[in-house]
Design a protein around this motif. Structure first.
Motif, PDB file in Angstrom:
ATOM      1  N   THR A  15     -16.867  16.788  68.226  1.00 59.72           N
ATOM      2  CA  THR A  15     -16.611  15.540  67.508  1.00 59.72           C
ATOM      3  C   THR A  15     -15.571  15.734  66.414  1.00 59.72           C
ATOM      4  O   THR A  15     -14.652  14.924  66.267  1.00 59.72           O
ATOM      5  CB  THR A  15     -17.915  15.005  66.879  1.00 59.72           C
ATOM      6  OG1 THR A  15     -18.926  14.954  67.883  1.00 59.72           O
ATOM      7  CG2 THR A  15     -17.713  13.646  66.266  1.00 59.72           C
ATOM      8  N   CYS A  17     -13.227  18.023  66.208  1.00 60.17           N
ATOM      9  CA  CYS A  17     -11.905  18.266  66.790  1.00 60.17           C
ATOM     10  C   CYS A  17     -11.278  16.969  67.300  1.00 60.17           C
ATOM     11  O   CYS A  17     -10.081  16.745  67.132  1.00 60.17           O
ATOM     12  CB  CYS A  17     -12.001  19.288  67.922  1.00 60.17           C
ATOM     13  SG  CYS A  17     -12.337  20.960  67.349  1.00 60.17           S
ATOM     14  N   ARG A  18     -12.098  16.113  67.888  1.00 63.99           N
ATOM     15  CA  ARG A  18     -11.580  14.845  68.403  1.00 63.99           C
ATOM     16  C   ARG A  18     -11.138  13.937  67.260  1.00 63.99           C
ATOM     17  O   ARG A  18     -10.058  13.343  67.295  1.00 63.99           O
ATOM     18  CB  ARG A  18     -12.639  14.154  69.256  1.00 63.99           C
ATOM     19  CG  ARG A  18     -12.095  12.927  69.999  1.00 63.99           C
ATOM     20  CD  ARG A  18     -13.172  12.201  70.689  1.00 63.99           C
ATOM     21  NE  ARG A  18     -14.222  12.065  69.667  1.00 63.99           N
ATOM     22  CZ  ARG A  18     -15.481  11.785  69.871  1.00 63.99           C
ATOM     23  NH1 ARG A  18     -15.929  11.568  71.022  1.00 63.99           N
ATOM     24  NH2 ARG A  18     -16.359  11.713  68.907  1.00 63.99           N
ATOM     25  N   VAL A  19     -11.942  13.843  66.202  1.00 64.22           N
ATOM     26  CA  VAL A  19     -11.631  12.967  65.069  1.00 64.22           C
ATOM     27  C   VAL A  19     -10.402  13.463  64.308  1.00 64.22           C
ATOM     28  O   VAL A  19      -9.542  12.674  63.907  1.00 64.22           O
ATOM     29  CB  VAL A  19     -12.847  12.851  64.115  1.00 64.22           C
ATOM     30  CG1 VAL A  19     -12.481  12.160  62.815  1.00 64.22           C
ATOM     31  CG2 VAL A  19     -13.983  12.125  64.811  1.00 64.22           C
ATOM     32  N   LEU A  20     -10.300  14.767  64.113  1.00 59.33           N
ATOM     33  CA  LEU A  20      -9.180  15.339  63.354  1.00 59.33           C
ATOM     34  C   LEU A  20      -7.969  15.653  64.224  1.00 59.33           C
ATOM     35  O   LEU A  20      -6.979  16.221  63.740  1.00 59.33           O
ATOM     36  CB  LEU A  20      -9.644  16.600  62.618  1.00 59.33           C
ATOM     37  CG  LEU A  20     -10.716  16.356  61.558  1.00 59.33           C
ATOM     38  CD1 LEU A  20     -11.236  17.674  61.008  1.00 59.33           C
ATOM     39  CD2 LEU A  20     -10.185  15.479  60.438  1.00 59.33           C
ATOM     40  N   ASN A  21      -8.060  15.299  65.512  1.00 62.35           N
ATOM     41  CA  ASN A  21      -6.958  15.474  66.453  1.00 62.35           C
ATOM     42  C   ASN A  21      -6.517  16.945  66.558  1.00 62.35           C
ATOM     43  O   ASN A  21      -5.338  17.265  66.458  1.00 62.35           O
ATOM     44  CB  ASN A  21      -5.779  14.576  66.074  1.00 62.35           C
ATOM     45  CG  ASN A  21      -4.870  14.319  67.248  1.00 62.35           C
ATOM     46  OD1 ASN A  21      -5.259  14.524  68.398  1.00 62.35           O
ATOM     47  ND2 ASN A  21      -3.665  13.863  66.962  1.00 62.35           N
ATOM     48  N   VAL A  22      -7.492  17.831  66.735  1.00 59.38           N
ATOM     49  CA  VAL A  22      -7.252  19.262  66.886  1.00 59.38           C
ATOM     50  C   VAL A  22      -7.811  19.679  68.242  1.00 59.38           C
ATOM     51  O   VAL A  22      -8.922  19.282  68.613  1.00 59.38           O
ATOM     52  CB  VAL A  22      -7.959  20.063  65.763  1.00 59.38           C
ATOM     53  CG1 VAL A  22      -7.833  21.548  65.973  1.00 59.38           C
ATOM     54  CG2 VAL A  22      -7.424  19.655  64.411  1.00 59.38           C
ATOM     55  N   ASN A  23      -7.048  20.439  68.991  1.00 59.12           N
ATOM     56  CA  ASN A  23      -7.559  20.947  70.265  1.00 59.12           C
ATOM     57  C   ASN A  23      -8.701  21.923  70.006  1.00 59.12           C
ATOM     58  O   ASN A  23      -8.604  22.795  69.136  1.00 59.12           O
ATOM     59  CB  ASN A  23      -6.462  21.651  71.056  1.00 59.12           C
ATOM     60  CG  ASN A  23      -5.443  20.685  71.607  1.00 59.12           C
ATOM     61  OD1 ASN A  23      -5.758  19.528  71.830  1.00 59.12           O
ATOM     62  ND2 ASN A  23      -4.231  21.166  71.800  1.00 59.12           N
ATOM     63  N   ARG A  24      -9.764  21.771  70.768  1.00 59.03           N
ATOM     64  CA  ARG A  24     -10.926  22.639  70.578  1.00 59.03           C
ATOM     65  C   ARG A  24     -10.582  24.082  70.898  1.00 59.03           C
ATOM     66  O   ARG A  24     -11.014  25.005  70.209  1.00 59.03           O
ATOM     67  CB  ARG A  24     -12.073  22.156  71.474  1.00 59.03           C
ATOM     68  CG  ARG A  24     -13.393  22.762  71.124  1.00 59.03           C
ATOM     69  CD  ARG A  24     -14.512  22.071  71.832  1.00 59.03           C
ATOM     70  NE  ARG A  24     -14.128  21.674  73.189  1.00 59.03           N
ATOM     71  CZ  ARG A  24     -14.865  21.878  74.270  1.00 59.03           C
ATOM     72  NH1 ARG A  24     -16.034  22.418  74.166  1.00 59.03           N
ATOM     73  NH2 ARG A  24     -14.446  21.501  75.444  1.00 59.03           N
ATOM     74  N   TYR A  27      -8.862  25.653  67.964  1.00 61.13           N
ATOM     75  CA  TYR A  27      -9.811  25.983  66.906  1.00 61.13           C
ATOM     76  C   TYR A  27     -10.488  27.314  67.191  1.00 61.13           C
ATOM     77  O   TYR A  27     -10.535  28.197  66.338  1.00 61.13           O
ATOM     78  CB  TYR A  27     -10.858  24.873  66.766  1.00 61.13           C
ATOM     79  CG  TYR A  27     -12.045  25.295  65.935  1.00 61.13           C
ATOM     80  CD1 TYR A  27     -11.969  25.348  64.556  1.00 61.13           C
ATOM     81  CD2 TYR A  27     -13.239  25.689  66.538  1.00 61.13           C
ATOM     82  CE1 TYR A  27     -13.047  25.755  63.790  1.00 61.13           C
ATOM     83  CE2 TYR A  27     -14.320  26.097  65.790  1.00 61.13           C
ATOM     84  CZ  TYR A  27     -14.222  26.128  64.416  1.00 61.13           C
ATOM     85  OH  TYR A  27     -15.280  26.542  63.666  1.00 61.13           O
TER      86      TYR A  27
END
Length: 116
Positions: A15, A17-24, A27
């Motif tokens: 969640t 990663c999706r909200v902050l627009n970062v690929n999991r 990370y």
């Protein structure tokens, strides 16, 4: 990345990663990857450079530093890499220009003018 890492205990990583627009995958790669061999090698060389630099009373530049590393420590490294590492460590360069001395006046050897 840092925000995801700090908030990972409060929310799901997916969640965040999706909200902050970062690929999991980015990370996990960022926080679970090992330090590269080159970075470990550079850290060890920086320790040697700092030791040599302090023993030489802050007088050695990249060229002499490379020679000392090769002779005393057995580290074969280019002069450019030594220069780059010294620059990263913010070690000041010493002046390579020799001071110029003015010749004394030959007309008045003692600097005293005699009156008749």
């Amino acid at each position: 990345m840092r925000a995801v890492h700090l908030l990972r205990h409060e929310h799901a990583i997916i969640t965040l990663c999706r909200v902050l627009n970062v690929n999991r995958s980015s990370y996990y790669k960022h926080f679970n990857s090992k330090e590269p061999k080159r970075a470990i090698e550079n850290r060890n060389i920086k320790n040697c450079i700092l030791q040599i630099y302090s023993e030489a009373k802050c007088r050695y530049g990249a060229q002499k530093m490379r020679k000392v590393l090769e002779v005393n420590y057995g580290i074969h490294i280019s002069q450019g890499r030594v220069y780059r590492l010294m620059k990263q460590m913010q070690l000041p360069k010493m002046s390579t220009v020799k001071p110029k001395f003015k010749a004394a006046n030959k007309s008045s050897d003692s600097g005293v003018i005699l009156k008749k």
